[in-house]
Design a protein around this motif. Structure first.
Motif, PDB file in Angstrom:
ATOM      1  N   ARG A 126      58.911 -70.199 -50.038  1.00 26.90           N
ATOM      2  CA  ARG A 126      58.880 -71.233 -49.005  1.00 26.90           C
ATOM      3  C   ARG A 126      59.520 -70.735 -47.708  1.00 26.90           C
ATOM      4  N   GLU A 127      60.617 -70.011 -47.842  1.00 26.38           N
ATOM      5  CA  GLU A 127      61.295 -69.469 -46.660  1.00 26.38           C
ATOM      6  C   GLU A 127      60.412 -68.433 -45.962  1.00 26.38           C
ATOM      7  N   ASN A 139      49.783 -72.419 -40.163  1.00 30.93           N
ATOM      8  CA  ASN A 139      49.849 -73.853 -40.448  1.00 30.93           C
ATOM      9  C   ASN A 139      50.388 -74.111 -41.847  1.00 30.93           C
ATOM     10  N   ILE A 140      51.504 -74.808 -41.928  1.00 31.22           N
ATOM     11  CA  ILE A 140      52.032 -75.250 -43.217  1.00 31.22           C
ATOM     12  C   ILE A 140      52.526 -76.682 -43.065  1.00 31.22           C
ATOM     13  N   GLN A 141      52.512 -77.407 -44.158  1.00 32.67           N
ATOM     14  CA  GLN A 141      53.012 -78.777 -44.153  1.00 32.67           C
ATOM     15  C   GLN A 141      54.518 -78.734 -44.322  1.00 32.67           C
ATOM     16  N   LEU A 142      55.256 -79.047 -43.265  1.00 32.00           N
ATOM     17  CA  LEU A 142      56.713 -78.984 -43.300  1.00 32.00           C
ATOM     18  C   LEU A 142      57.301 -80.240 -43.920  1.00 32.00           C
ATOM     19  N   THR A 143      58.328 -80.066 -44.719  1.00 28.84           N
ATOM     20  CA  THR A 143      59.076 -81.210 -45.233  1.00 28.84           C
ATOM     21  C   THR A 143      60.016 -81.697 -44.129  1.00 28.84           C
ATOM     22  N   PRO A 144      60.512 -82.913 -44.205  1.00 29.53           N
ATOM     23  CA  PRO A 144      61.467 -83.395 -43.193  1.00 29.53           C
ATOM     24  C   PRO A 144      62.680 -82.479 -43.059  1.00 29.53           C
ATOM     25  N   ASP A 145      63.178 -81.965 -44.173  1.00 37.16           N
ATOM     26  CA  ASP A 145      64.331 -81.069 -44.122  1.00 37.16           C
ATOM     27  C   ASP A 145      63.980 -79.772 -43.401  1.00 37.16           C
ATOM     28  N   LYS A 148      63.783 -80.355 -39.648  1.00 34.51           N
ATOM     29  CA  LYS A 148      65.140 -80.452 -39.096  1.00 34.51           C
ATOM     30  C   LYS A 148      65.751 -79.058 -38.921  1.00 34.51           C
ATOM     31  N   ARG A 149      65.562 -78.201 -39.926  1.00 34.13           N
ATOM     32  CA  ARG A 149      66.109 -76.838 -39.848  1.00 34.13           C
ATOM     33  C   ARG A 149      65.499 -76.060 -38.685  1.00 34.13           C
ATOM     34  N   LEU A 150      64.199 -76.164 -38.507  1.00 30.49           N
ATOM     35  CA  LEU A 150      63.535 -75.416 -37.441  1.00 30.49           C
ATOM     36  C   LEU A 150      63.928 -75.925 -36.059  1.00 30.49           C
TER      37      LEU A 150
END
Length: 358
Positions: A126-127, A139-145, A148-150
């Motif tokens: 994932r990283e 293109n990837i589906q980002l999680t809310p976390d 926030k990190r990005l």
């Protein structure tokens, strides 16, 4: 959760090798998915269905008549308070009853280890996708976390760090082992990191000093690697430029002394003609210089070149006294750290002026 068949079969083999009795592993529907007796795989284990319903162990005696269940003991297998299947040991009840708690504990431990290992591989993958997303706009589906990190990472200038090894290090350790080490070392810093068999890519805030990166580099994990630190980037859309510069630095895998963009002068600029490199080179020379002093440098260096370094000719051409020419040459040295009277220094200054169209 559903237990993979290969994991269930591995559990059966491991436990059978340790206790010497036939073992069966049943899924959440009571179907035998792994067994010491391959002919039994696929059968509905009637006692397993009872265990799943009652959530308690069940002892099958010789007097009981079940089509696909034999004398022995069957127990629920639980992970995170969820019953994910059952495990049974076949044999005389008096002999196998004592093994019940053992096979249950061993099964649950092997499953937890499997899940932990899978989770670690998932996090590594994932990283890696996050790094590719930032560098190559994949293109990837980002999680809310992750979003926030990005945001935390890209709201300040960032740089790309690359590690590569000139030798095959796969025999020393699994590359995935590097991931938890690097995450521990950087746990308080905004970053994302990709660890693969041939390259480590770190995108990190420039609040992290080069000295800190050098300390991480000294680890035994990274002792066979060469490090390259790309130039800081304010717009994260330009991160690929920092990555390419870091790649350029580590392209010579035998030279670990030139580890930062700060050590590059003209070689990267001339090798790539990259507009980001032009900006970096120009800024390094003239970032703290006023427009008036910059114009003076342009005029004086042009005259110095035309007059082949003759102070007398320059004074005549610029309509100033010779002492004024001397003063201005000294002034250039003060402003830039480069002495135009030195041939190599003059070259760097002229190259810097040539990049002024960045």
């Amino acid at each position: 959760m559903d237990i993979p068949v290969n994991l269930a079969q591995n559990i059966v083999k491991t436990i059978e090798a340790n206790i010497g009795y036939h073992i069966n592993f049943m899924d959440k529907n009571g179907v035998i998915i792994a067994s010491s007796d391959p002919d039994r795989i696929g059968d509905i284990h009637e006692v397993s269905v009872i265990v799943l319903r009652t959530k308690r162990e069940f002892i099958t005696t010789a007097e009981m008549t079940y089509k696909h269940s034999r004398e022995g003991i069957d127990l629920p297998v639980e992970v995170d308070q969820e019953i994910i299947g059952t495990i049974g040991i076949t044999g005389k009840v008096a002999a196998v009853k004592l093994f019940g708690p053992i096979i249950k504990s061993m099964s649950e431990l092997l499953i937890k280890n499997y899940l932990s290992d899978n989770e670690r591989h998932y996090l590594v993958e994932r990283e890696r996708l996050l790094v590719e997303h930032l560098l190559f706009s994949s293109n990837i589906q980002l999680t809310p976390d992750e979003e926030k990190r990005l945001v935390q990472l890209t709201q300040k200038p960032t740089a790309v760090v690359v590690w590569k090894s000139p030798i095959d290090v796969a025999h020393k350790f699994e590359m995935v082992d590097l991931f938890p080490y690097l995450k521990r070392m950087l746990q308080f810093e905004p970053h994302v990191i990709s660890v693969s068999t041939d390259e480590i890519i770190l995108i990190i805030s420039t609040t992290v000093s080069e000295q800190r990166l050098k300390e991480i580099w000294k680890s035994s994990y990274l002792s066979d690697f060469v490090m390259g630190i790309g130039l800081p980037i304010e717009a994260h859309g330009d991160l690929i430029a920092s990555y390419k510069m870091a790649e350029f630095i580590v392209s010579d895998l035998k030279d670990s002394s030139r580890f930062s963009y700060r050590h590059l002068k003209d070689e990267y600029l001339l090798a790539t003609a990259n507009p980001i490199a032009k900006k970096q080179y120009h800024t390094a020379l003239f970032q703290n210089i006023s427009p008036e002093d910059y114009q003076m440098i342009v005029e004086l260096l042009d005259s110095y070149e035309r007059c082949n370094g003759s102070i007398k000719q320059m004074a005549k051409e610029l309509f100033v006294h010779k002492n004024t020419v001397q003063y201005r040459l000294n002034r250039i040295t003060e402003l830039t750290g480069y002495n135009p009277r030195n041939l190599s220094n003059f070259y760097y200054l002229k190259l810097g002026l040539k990049t002024s169209d960045y």
